[in-house]
Motif scaffolding. Structure first.
Motif, PDB file in Angstrom:
ATOM      1  N   GLY A 108       0.565  11.154  11.889  1.00  0.00           N
ATOM      2  CA  GLY A 108       0.642  10.099  11.171  1.00  0.00           C
ATOM      3  C   GLY A 108       1.060   8.833  11.373  1.00  0.00           C
ATOM      4  O   GLY A 108       2.226   9.135  12.234  1.00  0.00           O
ATOM      5  N   TRP A 109       0.738   7.618  11.130  1.00  0.00           N
ATOM      6  CA  TRP A 109       1.366   6.462  11.631  1.00  0.00           C
ATOM      7  C   TRP A 109       2.246   6.162  10.264  1.00  0.00           C
ATOM      8  O   TRP A 109       1.897   6.174   8.952  1.00  0.00           O
ATOM      9  CB  TRP A 109       0.492   5.334  11.451  1.00  0.00           C
ATOM     10  N   ILE A 110       3.636   6.006  10.613  1.00  0.00           N
ATOM     11  CA  ILE A 110       4.400   5.696   9.759  1.00  0.00           C
ATOM     12  C   ILE A 110       5.543   4.422  10.154  1.00  0.00           C
ATOM     13  O   ILE A 110       5.276   4.023  10.935  1.00  0.00           O
ATOM     14  CB  ILE A 110       5.518   6.778   9.551  1.00  0.00           C
ATOM     15  N   THR A 111       6.084   3.774   9.054  1.00  0.00           N
ATOM     16  CA  THR A 111       7.157   2.950   9.352  1.00  0.00           C
ATOM     17  C   THR A 111       8.229   2.999   8.272  1.00  0.00           C
ATOM     18  O   THR A 111       8.131   3.359   7.110  1.00  0.00           O
ATOM     19  CB  THR A 111       6.350   1.364   9.183  1.00  0.00           C
ATOM     20  N   ASP A 112       9.465   2.840   8.861  1.00  0.00           N
ATOM     21  CA  ASP A 112      10.614   2.656   8.280  1.00  0.00           C
ATOM     22  C   ASP A 112      11.757   1.632   9.004  1.00  0.00           C
ATOM     23  O   ASP A 112      11.208   1.055  10.049  1.00  0.00           O
ATOM     24  CB  ASP A 112      11.101   4.524   7.885  1.00  0.00           C
ATOM     25  N   ARG A 113      12.801   1.847   8.662  1.00  0.00           N
ATOM     26  CA  ARG A 113      13.761   1.229   9.401  1.00  0.00           C
ATOM     27  C   ARG A 113      13.873   1.322  10.709  1.00  0.00           C
ATOM     28  O   ARG A 113      14.378   0.380  11.513  1.00  0.00           O
ATOM     29  CB  ARG A 113      15.267   1.652   8.583  1.00  0.00           C
ATOM     30  N   PRO A 120     -10.323  12.108  16.898  1.00  0.00           N
ATOM     31  CA  PRO A 120      -9.187  11.450  16.098  1.00  0.00           C
ATOM     32  C   PRO A 120      -8.049  12.393  16.034  1.00  0.00           C
ATOM     33  O   PRO A 120      -8.380  13.578  15.594  1.00  0.00           O
ATOM     34  CB  PRO A 120      -9.677  10.857  15.006  1.00  0.00           C
ATOM     35  N   GLU A 121      -6.917  11.987  16.267  1.00  0.00           N
ATOM     36  CA  GLU A 121      -5.728  12.784  16.226  1.00  0.00           C
ATOM     37  C   GLU A 121      -4.944  12.177  14.657  1.00  0.00           C
ATOM     38  O   GLU A 121      -3.894  12.866  14.577  1.00  0.00           O
ATOM     39  CB  GLU A 121      -5.016  12.591  17.233  1.00  0.00           C
ATOM     40  N   CYS A 122      -5.436  11.081  14.373  1.00  0.00           N
ATOM     41  CA  CYS A 122      -4.835  10.786  13.011  1.00  0.00           C
ATOM     42  C   CYS A 122      -5.833  10.262  12.192  1.00  0.00           C
ATOM     43  O   CYS A 122      -6.674   9.305  12.452  1.00  0.00           O
ATOM     44  CB  CYS A 122      -3.664   9.547  13.432  1.00  0.00           C
ATOM     45  N   CYS A 123      -5.610  10.322  10.730  1.00  0.00           N
ATOM     46  CA  CYS A 123      -6.508   9.875   9.717  1.00  0.00           C
ATOM     47  C   CYS A 123      -5.484   9.411   8.928  1.00  0.00           C
ATOM     48  O   CYS A 123      -4.802  10.023   8.114  1.00  0.00           O
ATOM     49  CB  CYS A 123      -7.304  10.771   9.097  1.00  0.00           C
ATOM     50  N   VAL A 177       0.764  -1.170  -0.135  1.00  0.00           N
ATOM     51  CA  VAL A 177      -0.037   0.032  -0.056  1.00  0.00           C
ATOM     52  C   VAL A 177       0.884   1.154   0.142  1.00  0.00           C
ATOM     53  O   VAL A 177       2.083   1.356   0.415  1.00  0.00           O
ATOM     54  CB  VAL A 177      -0.943   0.055   1.149  1.00  0.00           C
ATOM     55  N   ARG A 178       0.334   2.361  -0.575  1.00  0.00           N
ATOM     56  CA  ARG A 178       1.114   3.700  -0.399  1.00  0.00           C
ATOM     57  C   ARG A 178       0.194   4.451   0.671  1.00  0.00           C
ATOM     58  O   ARG A 178      -0.969   4.105   0.939  1.00  0.00           O
ATOM     59  CB  ARG A 178       1.023   4.383  -1.661  1.00  0.00           C
ATOM     60  N   MET A 179       0.878   5.378   1.463  1.00  0.00           N
ATOM     61  CA  MET A 179       0.183   5.842   2.645  1.00  0.00           C
ATOM     62  C   MET A 179       0.438   7.231   2.633  1.00  0.00           C
ATOM     63  O   MET A 179       1.441   7.788   2.252  1.00  0.00           O
ATOM     64  CB  MET A 179       0.896   5.362   3.932  1.00  0.00           C
ATOM     65  N   SER A 180      -0.316   7.959   3.508  1.00  0.00           N
ATOM     66  CA  SER A 180      -0.352   9.307   3.621  1.00  0.00           C
ATOM     67  C   SER A 180      -0.908   9.573   4.958  1.00  0.00           C
ATOM     68  O   SER A 180      -1.427   8.438   5.790  1.00  0.00           O
ATOM     69  CB  SER A 180      -0.559  10.265   2.789  1.00  0.00           C
TER      70      SER A 180
END
Ligand SMILES: O=C(O)CCC(=O)C(=O)O
Length: 204
Positions: free
Chosen positions: A63-68, A104-107, A54-57
């Motif tokens: 925002g919820w993110i994931t990386d290394r 909500p604090e994140c969409c 999926v692509r995200m924003s």
């Protein structure tokens, strides 16, 4: 006009079929196109370095993110800018179904092309599990699978359609869930096809 059907539950997840009218779905997409101009979709990678399909924003304070560096909520887009505000039309859907006195604090915005999927996981990076997660489906149909609050065991699935809203709250707040596949071409909402899923979360 869209006819809204009675809610159904899938292993404790409450699903409101066709809660959002076609007109409102189109207006939400319009809102999202402005959000995505300010905070473009990006392709996240898991902490092990595997690109997600999926692509995200996101919109909101986080925002919820994931990386290394791992899975986490972040106050800024990976490009450095603050996330745009959550559009009012989306907040009104939260108000309609969430049944709590916080906003909500994140969409989180997930974009699924025809080949994208999301493995079974729990949403557990938030501080307060008494707050539900509200999930909005737009565009092509997605096969939503729900399991248990621990890994493994029986699962059940249903197709989420454009305009459906799911609420993971109460005993179902921490159920494992995911999207097995997308049925491309099942919606004309987006000219180029695809599925957008929005999840509204209280983070702190
Ligand atoms: O796309 C969906 O319906 C589910 C999305 C999801 O599981 C998530 O964002 O955590």
């Amino acid at each position: 006009m869209t006819v809204s059907n009675a809610p159904v539950t899938l292993r404790g997840v409450l699903i409101y079929p066709s809660l959002i009218s076609i007109e409102d779905q189109a207006a939400i997409l319009d809102d999202l196109s402005k959000v995505l101009k300010a905070a473009p979709l990006f392709q996240p990678v898991t902490p092990s370095g595997k690109p997600m399909s999926v692509r995200m924003s996101a919109a909101g304070q986080y925002g919820w993110i994931t990386d290394r560096q791992g899975y986490r909520y972040a106050p800024t887009h990976p490009d450095g800018q603050l996330w745009p505000a959550i559009p009012g039309r989306i907040l009104r859907i939260w108000d309609q179904v969430a049944g709590v006195d916080r906003q909500p604090e994140c969409c989180l915005i997930n974009f699924y092309g025809a080949e994208a999927r999301m493995g079974l996981h729990q949403d557990r990076d938030e501080a307060d599990f008494t707050m539900p997660v509200v999930s909005i489906s737009l565009g092509d149909e997605g096969l939503f699978r729900v399991g248990n609050t621990t890994r493994g065991g029986k699962t059940e699935s249903l197709w989420l359609r454009s305009g459906d809203v799911a609420v993971m709250g109460g005993a179902a707040r921490l159920v494992y869930h995911g999207v097995d596949r997308i049925r491309a071409g099942t919606s004309t909402l987006m000219p180029k096809g695809g599925r957008v899923n929005l999840t509204l979360r209280v983070v702190t």
